[in-house]
Design a protein around this motif. Structure first.
Motif, PDB file in Angstrom:
ATOM      1  N   PRO A  34      -5.871 -12.202   3.514  1.00  0.00           N
ATOM      2  CA  PRO A  34      -6.839 -12.159   2.714  1.00  0.00           C
ATOM      3  C   PRO A  34      -6.388 -11.846   1.220  1.00  0.00           C
ATOM      4  N   TYR A  35      -7.026 -12.523   0.391  1.00  0.00           N
ATOM      5  CA  TYR A  35      -6.939 -12.371  -1.125  1.00  0.00           C
ATOM      6  C   TYR A  35      -6.929 -11.144  -1.623  1.00  0.00           C
ATOM      7  N   THR A  36      -7.582  -9.986  -0.831  1.00  0.00           N
ATOM      8  CA  THR A  36      -7.453  -8.764  -1.352  1.00  0.00           C
ATOM      9  C   THR A  36      -6.166  -8.093  -1.127  1.00  0.00           C
ATOM     10  N   ARG A  37      -5.343  -8.615  -0.032  1.00  0.00           N
ATOM     11  CA  ARG A  37      -4.073  -8.120   0.159  1.00  0.00           C
ATOM     12  C   ARG A  37      -3.248  -8.612  -0.652  1.00  0.00           C
ATOM     13  N   LEU A  38      -3.174  -9.930  -1.168  1.00  0.00           N
ATOM     14  CA  LEU A  38      -2.509 -10.479  -2.076  1.00  0.00           C
ATOM     15  C   LEU A  38      -2.761 -10.018  -3.472  1.00  0.00           C
ATOM     16  N   PHE A  39      -3.991  -9.487  -3.767  1.00  0.00           N
ATOM     17  CA  PHE A  39      -4.171  -8.726  -4.974  1.00  0.00           C
ATOM     18  C   PHE A  39      -3.489  -7.490  -4.935  1.00  0.00           C
ATOM     19  N   ILE A  40      -3.438  -6.560  -3.892  1.00  0.00           N
ATOM     20  CA  ILE A  40      -2.661  -5.293  -3.815  1.00  0.00           C
ATOM     21  C   ILE A  40      -1.243  -5.525  -3.851  1.00  0.00           C
ATOM     22  N   LEU A  41      -0.569  -6.671  -3.446  1.00  0.00           N
ATOM     23  CA  LEU A  41       0.736  -7.063  -3.649  1.00  0.00           C
ATOM     24  C   LEU A  41       1.030  -7.207  -4.967  1.00  0.00           C
ATOM     25  N   ALA A  42       0.249  -7.986  -5.759  1.00  0.00           N
ATOM     26  CA  ALA A  42       0.294  -8.291  -7.030  1.00  0.00           C
ATOM     27  C   ALA A  42       0.571  -7.070  -8.042  1.00  0.00           C
ATOM     28  N   VAL A  43      -0.708  -6.026  -7.711  1.00  0.00           N
ATOM     29  CA  VAL A  43      -0.653  -4.879  -8.372  1.00  0.00           C
ATOM     30  C   VAL A  43       0.633  -3.845  -8.138  1.00  0.00           C
ATOM     31  N   ALA A  44       0.999  -4.034  -6.952  1.00  0.00           N
ATOM     32  CA  ALA A  44       2.332  -3.162  -6.478  1.00  0.00           C
ATOM     33  C   ALA A  44       3.418  -3.873  -7.319  1.00  0.00           C
ATOM     34  N   ALA A  45       3.525  -5.081  -7.460  1.00  0.00           N
ATOM     35  CA  ALA A  45       4.643  -5.741  -8.237  1.00  0.00           C
ATOM     36  C   ALA A  45       4.564  -5.407  -9.354  1.00  0.00           C
ATOM     37  N   LEU A  46       3.594  -5.634 -10.227  1.00  0.00           N
ATOM     38  CA  LEU A  46       3.313  -5.305 -11.562  1.00  0.00           C
ATOM     39  C   LEU A  46       3.753  -3.876 -11.980  1.00  0.00           C
ATOM     40  N   SER A  47       3.182  -3.065 -10.875  1.00  0.00           N
ATOM     41  CA  SER A  47       3.397  -1.443 -11.205  1.00  0.00           C
ATOM     42  C   SER A  47       4.765  -1.185 -11.312  1.00  0.00           C
ATOM     43  N   VAL A  48       5.647  -1.639 -10.124  1.00  0.00           N
ATOM     44  CA  VAL A  48       7.072  -1.627 -10.274  1.00  0.00           C
ATOM     45  C   VAL A  48       7.646  -2.194 -11.343  1.00  0.00           C
ATOM     46  N   LEU A  49       7.423  -3.514 -11.800  1.00  0.00           N
ATOM     47  CA  LEU A  49       8.174  -3.873 -12.966  1.00  0.00           C
ATOM     48  C   LEU A  49       7.852  -3.241 -14.193  1.00  0.00           C
ATOM     49  N   ALA A  50       6.384  -2.301 -14.304  1.00  0.00           N
ATOM     50  CA  ALA A  50       6.080  -1.855 -15.547  1.00  0.00           C
ATOM     51  C   ALA A  50       6.925  -0.522 -15.658  1.00  0.00           C
ATOM     52  N   ILE A  51       7.273   0.060 -14.277  1.00  0.00           N
ATOM     53  CA  ILE A  51       8.231   1.317 -14.242  1.00  0.00           C
ATOM     54  C   ILE A  51       9.407   1.092 -14.737  1.00  0.00           C
ATOM     55  N   GLY A  65      13.855   9.894  -6.280  1.00  0.00           N
ATOM     56  CA  GLY A  65      13.982   9.625  -7.928  1.00  0.00           C
ATOM     57  C   GLY A  65      14.526   7.909  -8.091  1.00  0.00           C
ATOM     58  N   ARG A  66      14.721   7.247  -6.898  1.00  0.00           N
ATOM     59  CA  ARG A  66      15.342   5.968  -7.023  1.00  0.00           C
ATOM     60  C   ARG A  66      14.097   4.789  -6.750  1.00  0.00           C
ATOM     61  N   LEU A  67      13.989   4.187  -7.800  1.00  0.00           N
ATOM     62  CA  LEU A  67      12.849   3.231  -7.846  1.00  0.00           C
ATOM     63  C   LEU A  67      12.968   1.934  -6.707  1.00  0.00           C
ATOM     64  N   ARG A  68      14.335   1.586  -6.769  1.00  0.00           N
ATOM     65  CA  ARG A  68      14.615   0.597  -5.838  1.00  0.00           C
ATOM     66  C   ARG A  68      14.599   0.938  -4.373  1.00  0.00           C
ATOM     67  N   VAL A  88       1.008  -1.121  -0.235  1.00  0.00           N
ATOM     68  CA  VAL A  88      -0.152   0.098   0.046  1.00  0.00           C
ATOM     69  C   VAL A  88       0.791   1.194   0.088  1.00  0.00           C
ATOM     70  N   LEU A  89       1.985   1.368   0.977  1.00  0.00           N
ATOM     71  CA  LEU A  89       2.876   2.384   0.985  1.00  0.00           C
ATOM     72  C   LEU A  89       3.536   2.612  -0.363  1.00  0.00           C
ATOM     73  N   LEU A  90       4.082   1.484  -0.846  1.00  0.00           N
ATOM     74  CA  LEU A  90       4.652   1.716  -2.129  1.00  0.00           C
ATOM     75  C   LEU A  90       3.828   2.169  -3.500  1.00  0.00           C
ATOM     76  N   LEU A  91       2.486   1.695  -3.284  1.00  0.00           N
ATOM     77  CA  LEU A  91       1.601   2.356  -4.309  1.00  0.00           C
ATOM     78  C   LEU A  91       1.246   3.610  -4.284  1.00  0.00           C
ATOM     79  N   ALA A  92       1.120   4.230  -2.989  1.00  0.00           N
ATOM     80  CA  ALA A  92       0.875   5.428  -2.612  1.00  0.00           C
ATOM     81  C   ALA A  92       2.065   6.381  -3.133  1.00  0.00           C
ATOM     82  N   ALA A  93       3.331   5.845  -3.088  1.00  0.00           N
ATOM     83  CA  ALA A  93       4.683   6.441  -3.087  1.00  0.00           C
ATOM     84  C   ALA A  93       5.190   6.602  -4.372  1.00  0.00           C
TER      85      ALA A  93
END
Length: 292
Positions: A139-156, A236-239, A17-22
Motif C-alpha cells: 500500500p502507498y500508505t506503508r510507503l508514505f510511513i517509510l518516507a516519513v521515517a527516513a526523513l525523520s532520521v535524516l533530519a535528526i 542514545g545511538r541513532l544508527r 513504524v517501530l522506528l518512528l515510535a522509538a
C-alpha cells in the motif's frame, strides 16, 4: 522464495513504524535516563491531532498534522519535563512511576474529550492503492510511513551533526559533567531534547492513523516495542535505533508469516532478550576512555 520476498516490504513497513515510535525515546531515555512511560500517550496526542484537523483540512489532514503534531506533542512533553520530570533526574524508577501515572491521566482525558470508541482518520486520496512488489501489493500508505521515517532520521542526523544545538546534545549525551565544565547549559539541552523526543512521538502518531483507527489506548500498543528498539540498538545511538527497528521489524514479519500475530510478538520479545543477554549494551556502544 517469492513468498519470502513478499514479506520483505511488510517487514520494512513494520520497521518504519517501530522506528518512528522509538526515535523520541532514543534521546530522552538515552541522554536523560528518563523512563518515559507517557511516550505512548504523546503518540496518541499526535494521532488525535490529525483527527481534529480533519474538520479543517479534510482528507489532507495527515499531511497538515505532521508539523502540528510535532509542535503539540513537543509542547506537552516540555511542560511535563519542566513541571515534574526535572525534579526526578537520576531516579529512573521514580520517573517510570511518575510518567506511568501521567499516561493514565492523558488516556482518561482523551476518553473525556473524544469518547472511548475508536475514531478514524481518512487518508488522502493520493495514498489509495499500492505498488506491486515481490508478488504482493504494497500500500502507498506503508510507503508514505517509510518516507516519513527516513526523513525523520535524516533530519535528526542533520540536527545532531550540522547544528550547534545538536552538537551540544551529543556532548551532553557523551559526558554530561565535561560538557557542563565546557560551558554547555545542560538544563537547556535537556529541555530541547525532551521537546524534540516528544514531538517525534507526535509524528509517529500521525503515521499510525494510516494503519488503523485512533483510540485512547493507541500508545500502549507500541510503547513496549519502542523500548525494545531503544535498548537493543544502544542507548542514545541513532544508527542503533535504525538497525534494531529494521531487524525487529523483519523478525516480526517473517515470524507472523510462519505463525500468527500473537506468537510473533512473543518471538520478537524472546529474540530481543536473548540478544541482550549476549550483548547487554546493545548493537552500538558509545566508545569512551572511561575506566567504568
Amino acid at each position: 522464495m517469492e513468498a519470502l520476498l513478499s514479506q520483505l516490504p511488510i517487514g520494512l513497513s513494520i520497521a518504519a513504524v517501530l522506528l518512528l515510535a522509538a526515535l523520541g525515546l532514543t534521546f530522552t531515555f538515552g541522554q536523560m535516563g528518563v523512563i518515559n512511560m507517557a511516550h505512548g500517550e504523546f503518540i496518541m496526542v499526535g494521532a488525535y491531532t490529525a483527527y481534529v484537523l480533519q474538520d479543517w483540512a479534510g482528507r489532507q489532514a495527515v499531511v497538515v498534522a505532521l508539523p502540528a503534531a510535532f509542535l503539540t506533542a513537543g509542547a506537552m512533553g516540555l511542560v511535563l519535563e519542566r513541571t515534574a520530570i526535572r525534579r526526578f533526574y537520576g531516579r529512573p524508577l521514580d520517573t517510570l512511576l511518575l510518567t506511568w501515572g501521567v499516561g493514565l491521566v492523558l488516556q482518561q482525558l482523551a476518553r473525556d474529550i473524544f469518547g472511548a470508541p475508536n475514531v478514524q482518520v481518512r487518508a488522502p486520496g493520493w495514498l489509495s492503492g499500492g505498488i506491486p512488489m515481490f508478488g504482493s501489493q504494497v500500500p502507498y500508505t506503508r510507503l508514505f510511513i517509510l518516507a516519513v521515517a527516513a526523513l525523520s532520521v535524516l533530519a535528526i542526523w542533520a540536527y545532531q551533526n550540522r547544528t550547534r544545538q545538536g552538537r551540544r546534545m551529543r556532548a551532553v549525551m557523551q559526558n554530561r559533567q565535561l560538557a557542563e565544565c565546557s560551558g554547555v547549559d545542560s538544563e537547556r539541552v535537556d529541555r530541547l531534547t525532551f521537546f524534540i523526543g516528544s514531538g517525534l512521538a507526535g509524528i509517529a502518531g500521525v503515521a499510525l492513523t494510516l494503519i488503523g483507527p485512533v483510540g485512547p489506548n493507541l500508545g500502549t500498543y507500541y510503547i513496549v516495542d519502542a523500548f525494545l528498539v531503544v535498548v537493543a540498538g544502544g542507548l542514545g545511538r541513532l544508527r542503533g535505533a535504525v538497525a534494531a527497528a529494521l531487524l525487529l521489524g523483519l523478525i516480526n514479519s517473517y515470524a507472523e508469516f510462519w505463525t500468527d500475530a500473537s506468537l510473533a510478538k512473543v518471538i520478537v520479545f524472546v529474540a530481543t532478550v536473548a540478544f541482550l543477554q549476549a550483548r547487554p549494551q546493545g548493537m552500538f556502544v558509545l566508545r569512551s576512555r572511561a575506566l567504568t
